[in-house]
Motif scaffolding. Structure first.
Motif, PDB file in Angstrom:
ATOM      1  N   THR A  73       0.820  -1.207   0.000  1.00 17.81           N
ATOM      2  CA  THR A  73       0.000   0.000   0.000  1.00 17.81           C
ATOM      3  C   THR A  73       0.858   1.262   0.000  1.00 17.81           C
ATOM      4  OG1 THR A  73      -1.732  -1.190   1.221  1.00 17.81           O
ATOM      5  CG2 THR A  73      -1.844   1.217   1.227  1.00 17.81           C
ATOM      6  N   LYS A  74       1.968   1.211   0.710  1.00 18.81           N
ATOM      7  CA  LYS A  74       2.866   2.377   0.784  1.00 18.81           C
ATOM      8  C   LYS A  74       3.830   2.454  -0.392  1.00 18.81           C
ATOM      9  CE  LYS A  74       2.905   2.846   5.842  1.00 18.81           C
ATOM     10  NZ  LYS A  74       3.761   2.802   7.062  1.00 18.81           N
ATOM     11  N   GLY A  75       3.798   1.444  -1.269  1.00 16.67           N
ATOM     12  CA  GLY A  75       4.721   1.418  -2.403  1.00 16.67           C
ATOM     13  C   GLY A  75       6.120   1.022  -2.030  1.00 16.67           C
ATOM     14  N   GLU A  76       6.281   0.320  -0.902  1.00 18.69           N
ATOM     15  CA  GLU A  76       7.603  -0.053  -0.400  1.00 18.69           C
ATOM     16  C   GLU A  76       7.957  -1.511  -0.680  1.00 18.69           C
ATOM     17  OE1 GLU A  76       7.358   0.841   3.732  1.00 18.69           O
ATOM     18  OE2 GLU A  76       7.302   3.024   3.437  1.00 18.69           O
ATOM     19  N   PHE A  77       7.030  -2.257  -1.299  1.00 17.50           N
ATOM     20  CA  PHE A  77       7.278  -3.671  -1.568  1.00 17.50           C
ATOM     21  C   PHE A  77       8.002  -3.813  -2.898  1.00 17.50           C
ATOM     22  CE2 PHE A  77       6.259  -7.976  -2.950  1.00 17.50           C
ATOM     23  CZ  PHE A  77       6.426  -8.714  -1.780  1.00 17.50           C
ATOM     24  N   SER A  78       9.035  -4.614  -2.916  1.00 16.57           N
ATOM     25  CA  SER A  78       9.820  -4.821  -4.136  1.00 16.57           C
ATOM     26  C   SER A  78       9.409  -6.131  -4.796  1.00 16.57           C
ATOM     27  CB  SER A  78      11.312  -4.841  -3.795  1.00 16.57           C
ATOM     28  OG  SER A  78      12.077  -5.069  -4.959  1.00 16.57           O
ATOM     29  N   PHE A  79       8.779  -6.020  -5.967  1.00 22.16           N
ATOM     30  CA  PHE A  79       8.386  -7.208  -6.728  1.00 22.16           C
ATOM     31  C   PHE A  79       9.569  -7.670  -7.576  1.00 22.16           C
ATOM     32  CE2 PHE A  79       4.312  -5.151  -5.872  1.00 22.16           C
ATOM     33  CZ  PHE A  79       3.535  -6.233  -5.473  1.00 22.16           C
ATOM     34  N   ARG A  80       9.878  -8.959  -7.491  1.00 16.63           N
ATOM     35  CA  ARG A  80      11.038  -9.507  -8.195  1.00 16.63           C
ATOM     36  C   ARG A  80      10.595 -10.420  -9.343  1.00 16.63           C
ATOM     37  NH1 ARG A  80      14.420 -11.652  -3.011  1.00 16.63           N
ATOM     38  NH2 ARG A  80      12.308 -12.017  -2.232  1.00 16.63           N
ATOM     39  N   ARG A  81      11.119 -10.148 -10.521  1.00 17.43           N
ATOM     40  CA  ARG A  81      10.712 -10.901 -11.711  1.00 17.43           C
ATOM     41  C   ARG A  81      11.129 -12.364 -11.633  1.00 17.43           C
ATOM     42  NH1 ARG A  81      10.416  -7.748 -17.398  1.00 17.43           N
ATOM     43  NH2 ARG A  81       9.319  -5.898 -16.671  1.00 17.43           N
ATOM     44  N   GLU A  82      12.237 -12.631 -10.986  1.00 18.39           N
ATOM     45  CA  GLU A  82      12.714 -14.015 -10.928  1.00 18.39           C
ATOM     46  C   GLU A  82      11.770 -14.903 -10.110  1.00 18.39           C
ATOM     47  OE1 GLU A  82      15.029 -11.700  -7.705  1.00 18.39           O
ATOM     48  OE2 GLU A  82      14.300 -11.383  -9.768  1.00 18.39           O
ATOM     49  N   LEU A  83      10.851 -14.288  -9.369  1.00 20.95           N
ATOM     50  CA  LEU A  83       9.857 -15.057  -8.614  1.00 20.95           C
ATOM     51  C   LEU A  83       8.579 -15.303  -9.427  1.00 20.95           C
ATOM     52  CD1 LEU A  83      10.281 -13.442  -5.074  1.00 20.95           C
ATOM     53  CD2 LEU A  83      11.003 -15.725  -5.813  1.00 20.95           C
ATOM     54  N   GLU A  84       8.618 -14.966 -10.683  1.00 19.96           N
ATOM     55  CA  GLU A  84       7.575 -15.283 -11.665  1.00 19.96           C
ATOM     56  C   GLU A  84       6.323 -14.430 -11.564  1.00 19.96           C
ATOM     57  OE1 GLU A  84       6.651 -19.381 -12.672  1.00 19.96           O
ATOM     58  OE2 GLU A  84       8.264 -20.054 -11.353  1.00 19.96           O
ATOM     59  N   ASP A  85       5.612 -14.507 -10.431  1.00 20.79           N
ATOM     60  CA  ASP A  85       4.299 -13.871 -10.386  1.00 20.79           C
ATOM     61  C   ASP A  85       4.048 -13.242  -9.021  1.00 20.79           C
ATOM     62  OD1 ASP A  85       3.529 -15.978  -8.645  1.00 20.79           O
ATOM     63  OD2 ASP A  85       2.962 -17.227 -10.352  1.00 20.79           O
ATOM     64  N   VAL A  86       2.904 -12.599  -8.904  1.00 22.20           N
ATOM     65  CA  VAL A  86       2.566 -11.913  -7.672  1.00 22.20           C
ATOM     66  C   VAL A  86       2.429 -12.888  -6.511  1.00 22.20           C
ATOM     67  CG1 VAL A  86       0.065 -11.985  -8.159  1.00 22.20           C
ATOM     68  CG2 VAL A  86       0.994 -10.210  -6.644  1.00 22.20           C
ATOM     69  N   HIS A  87       1.929 -14.093  -6.780  1.00 23.61           N
ATOM     70  CA  HIS A  87       1.693 -15.062  -5.710  1.00 23.61           C
ATOM     71  C   HIS A  87       3.006 -15.500  -5.050  1.00 23.61           C
ATOM     72  CE1 HIS A  87      -1.935 -15.105  -8.067  1.00 23.61           C
ATOM     73  NE2 HIS A  87      -1.307 -15.699  -9.065  1.00 23.61           N
ATOM     74  N   MET A  88       4.000 -15.820  -5.880  1.00 27.34           N
ATOM     75  CA  MET A  88       5.268 -16.277  -5.336  1.00 27.34           C
ATOM     76  C   MET A  88       6.031 -15.148  -4.657  1.00 27.34           C
ATOM     77  SD  MET A  88       4.950 -19.392  -5.852  1.00 27.34           S
ATOM     78  CE  MET A  88       6.481 -19.753  -4.981  1.00 27.34           C
ATOM     79  N   ASN A  89       5.842 -13.921  -5.132  1.00 29.96           N
ATOM     80  CA  ASN A  89       6.468 -12.781  -4.481  1.00 29.96           C
ATOM     81  C   ASN A  89       5.957 -12.608  -3.057  1.00 29.96           C
ATOM     82  OD1 ASN A  89       8.265 -10.508  -6.020  1.00 29.96           O
ATOM     83  ND2 ASN A  89       7.163 -11.788  -7.484  1.00 29.96           N
ATOM     84  N   ILE A  90       4.655 -12.737  -2.888  1.00 26.65           N
ATOM     85  CA  ILE A  90       4.077 -12.583  -1.555  1.00 26.65           C
ATOM     86  C   ILE A  90       4.445 -13.769  -0.662  1.00 26.65           C
ATOM     87  CG2 ILE A  90       1.883 -12.515  -0.291  1.00 26.65           C
ATOM     88  CD1 ILE A  90       0.801 -10.778  -2.602  1.00 26.65           C
ATOM     89  N   GLU A  91       4.403 -14.977  -1.221  1.00 27.13           N
ATOM     90  CA  GLU A  91       4.769 -16.145  -0.434  1.00 27.13           C
ATOM     91  C   GLU A  91       6.233 -16.073   0.004  1.00 27.13           C
ATOM     92  OE1 GLU A  91       5.163 -20.967  -1.032  1.00 27.13           O
ATOM     93  OE2 GLU A  91       3.495 -19.926  -2.009  1.00 27.13           O
ATOM     94  N   LYS A  92       7.103 -15.612  -0.895  1.00 30.99           N
ATOM     95  CA  LYS A  92       8.518 -15.477  -0.547  1.00 30.99           C
ATOM     96  C   LYS A  92       8.703 -14.471   0.584  1.00 30.99           C
ATOM     97  CE  LYS A  92      12.960 -16.226  -1.217  1.00 30.99           C
ATOM     98  NZ  LYS A  92      13.568 -17.530  -0.920  1.00 30.99           N
ATOM     99  N   ALA A  93       7.926 -13.392   0.549  1.00 27.02           N
ATOM    100  CA  ALA A  93       8.016 -12.388   1.608  1.00 27.02           C
ATOM    101  C   ALA A  93       7.584 -12.977   2.948  1.00 27.02           C
ATOM    102  CB  ALA A  93       7.145 -11.184   1.251  1.00 27.02           C
ATOM    103  N   LEU A  94       6.590 -13.847   2.930  1.00 27.26           N
ATOM    104  CA  LEU A  94       6.151 -14.500   4.162  1.00 27.26           C
ATOM    105  C   LEU A  94       7.234 -15.410   4.724  1.00 27.26           C
ATOM    106  CD1 LEU A  94       2.444 -15.510   3.353  1.00 27.26           C
ATOM    107  CD2 LEU A  94       3.248 -13.594   4.730  1.00 27.26           C
ATOM    108  N   ILE A  95       7.887 -16.151   3.836  1.00 26.38           N
ATOM    109  CA  ILE A  95       8.951 -17.062   4.274  1.00 26.38           C
ATOM    110  C   ILE A  95      10.132 -16.271   4.841  1.00 26.38           C
ATOM    111  CG2 ILE A  95      10.630 -18.762   3.462  1.00 26.38           C
ATOM    112  CD1 ILE A  95       8.467 -19.699   1.459  1.00 26.38           C
ATOM    113  N   GLU A  96      10.440 -15.147   4.206  1.00 29.36           N
ATOM    114  CA  GLU A  96      11.524 -14.310   4.718  1.00 29.36           C
ATOM    115  C   GLU A  96      11.169 -13.721   6.081  1.00 29.36           C
ATOM    116  OE1 GLU A  96      12.101 -11.497   1.610  1.00 29.36           O
ATOM    117  OE2 GLU A  96      13.322 -12.854   0.367  1.00 29.36           O
ATOM    118  N   GLU A  97       9.901 -13.495   6.316  1.00 29.43           N
ATOM    119  CA  GLU A  97       9.443 -12.924   7.585  1.00 29.43           C
ATOM    120  C   GLU A  97       9.319 -13.985   8.680  1.00 29.43           C
ATOM    121  OE1 GLU A  97       7.915 -10.188  10.394  1.00 29.43           O
ATOM    122  OE2 GLU A  97       8.812  -9.767   8.431  1.00 29.43           O
ATOM    123  N   LEU A  98       8.808 -15.172   8.310  1.00 26.76           N
ATOM    124  CA  LEU A  98       8.456 -16.183   9.311  1.00 26.76           C
ATOM    125  C   LEU A  98       9.314 -17.434   9.273  1.00 26.76           C
ATOM    126  CD1 LEU A  98       4.557 -16.078   8.858  1.00 26.76           C
ATOM    127  CD2 LEU A  98       5.885 -14.986  10.681  1.00 26.76           C
ATOM    128  N   GLY A  99      10.154 -17.552   8.253  1.00 24.28           N
ATOM    129  CA  GLY A  99      10.887 -18.802   8.094  1.00 24.28           C
ATOM    130  C   GLY A  99       9.996 -19.847   7.441  1.00 24.28           C
TER     131      GLY A  99
END
Length: 457
Positions: A71-97
């Motif tokens: 919402t704040k425009g601070e999230f970095s979407f990475r192309r190597e993660l293919e799509d929006v779903h994997m970008n968000i899931e990767k962020a969760l794993i980085e946050e929670l392990g």
């Protein structure tokens, strides 16, 4: 970077493949909807006993943090993660392990993306319905303002019969009302849950899909997992609705472009919505209307594009379906812009009553002269021939019907009497159309009042 699916492979992914197959550059607009459905999915997993309350709360908390960054425009979407779903899931794993990876239990990107699209479309369709409502209301106001203005109608782009100008504006209001119905029907088909269908065959966990649907505000649950993940008919409904609405906007634009030209001079467009020429100082170009007219072709193309993608696909999900989003996003953005542009033009439109009245007379009155003879007992085909001969004679002499005298008329039929001369007034002629849906003042006033009630005016 490690892929979610790379355990099966013995070679690293070619860089070209990463670039060619990525969709995050355009599907990132679904990010907030992806988080919305993930939050509901976590609650469903907890209800099924797959996640503990603590795990569910931790994952939901991490999802809300990601949402805030997006919402704040601070999230970095990475192309190597293919799509929006994997970008968000990767962020969760980085946050929670590893716990973050539990969010994907019992779902596939195949049912995930359809759920995101349906959530997104429900919001977008409501936005379009609001814009259509504003456009229709403006047309009703114009009809009220122009009830006493007479104008020529056209068939084959030739002057046909006189009408009250309000009747013309109400005609477009009817077209946009039908467009509204199309979007409402499209919304009904969009409003169904796909999540819980898995990749193709359903899910082998006790997920309560009806609970998920309730959490996400879906009216129903899709009944077949293959259909849920592999079909895009609901997108075609939306794209078709966009295309038809674009066609109506294009026709309205074409009318106003012609009517604002010096050759017609029926209306004047607001300066603030026109542009000039870099070389011809006198020009006032209707660029907004011309672009609306041109963008209709884009809306058609997007519909045909997805129809073509879908026509040869085997059941169920295929990667071809990634090609559904760009035409969809483009059509929605394009139509919203066109609706806003059309509303702005109509808000600033100035009607030139004198020009319209002058054009409404003349040979547009011919049908009523023929009908006058029918009222005297002449068969319509004979009456048509008589008045046609009169018109031909007047054209040869460079005269108009409004120039004729009773003596002129009686040369063609002795049945013409003094009372026929009132039919040389275009407003009188317009008001003879008394059938329901006609252009008489009484009928048009009825339609204006009906439209005002329907629009809440």
């Amino acid at each position: 970077m490690e892929k979610a699916w790379e355990g099966r492979f013995r070679e690293p992914t070619e860089e070209f493949v990463e670039e060619f197959t990525q969709s995050v550059s355009f599907d990132k607009r679904l990010a907030l909807y992806d988080i919305q459905q993930s939050l509901a999915h976590v609650e469903t997993l907890q209800k099924a006993g797959i996640l503990s309350q603590q795990e569910a709360e931790s994952i939901k908390g991490a999802l809300l943090k990601v949402k805030e960054k997006i919402t704040k425009g601070e999230f970095s979407f990475r192309r190597e993660l293919e799509d929006v779903h994997m970008n968000i899931e990767k962020a969760l794993i980085e946050e929670l392990g590893p716990m973050g990876g539990k969010v994907h239990t019992g779902r596939s990107r195949n049912d995930q993306v359809v759920t995101d699209l349906r959530l997104y479309l429900k919001e977008e369709i409501n936005h379009i319905l609001d814009l259509l409502s504003g456009l229709r209301r403006r047309l009703v106001r114009l009809a009220e303002e122009t009830l006493e203005v007479v104008a020529p109608s056209y068939t084959h782009l030739q002057r046909a019969q006189p009408i009250r100008l309000a009747h013309y504006f109400l005609a477009y209001r009817e077209a946009f009302l039908e467009d509204t119905d199309r979007f409402v029907n499209a919304f009904r088909r969009v409003d169904a849950l796909a999540l819980g269908s898995g990749a193709v065959a359903g899910v082998d966990f006790p997920l309560d899909r009806f609970f998920t649907a309730q959490k996400l505000g879906f009216r129903s649950v899709l009944r077949n997992s293959m259909h849920a993940t592999g079909d895009r008919g609901f997108l075609l409904d939306v794209l078709y609705s966009c295309a038809v609405c674009g066609m109506h906007l294009s026709r309205l634009s074409e009318d106003l472009i012609l009517w604002s030209s010096e050759e017609f001079g029926f209306v004047e467009l607001p300066d603030r919505l026109c542009t000039g020429s870099s070389i011809m100082p006198q020009k006032k170009n209707p660029d907004v209307l011309e672009l609306i007219r041109g963008k209709a072709g884009r809306l058609y193309g997007n519909l045909l594009s997805l129809l073509t993608v879908l026509k040869g696909l085997p059941m169920a999900y295929n990667r071809d379906l990634q090609e559904d989003k760009e035409p969809l996003f483009d059509s929605l953005d394009t139509l919203k812009g066109c609706l806003k542009g059309a509303s702005l033009v109509l808000e600033g439109l100035k009607v030139r009553e004198d020009k319209l009245r002058a054009a409404a007379g003349g040979f547009t009155l011919a049908t009523d002269l023929a009908n006058y003879l029918v009222g005297k007992g002449v068969p319509f085909r004979e009456a048509h021939r008589i008045v046609g001969s009169l018109v031909a004679k007047l054209v040869e002499e460079g005269r108009s019907l409004q120039d004729v005298t009773l003596e002129d008329l009686r040369t063609f039929s002795p049945l013409f009497q003094e009372d026929v001369l009132k039919l040389l007034d275009p407003l009188v002629v317009a008001d003879r159309r008394q059938t329901y849906g006609g252009t008489s003042k009484e009928r048009v006033k009825e339609q204006i009042e009906l439209a005002k009630r329907e629009e809440g005016l």
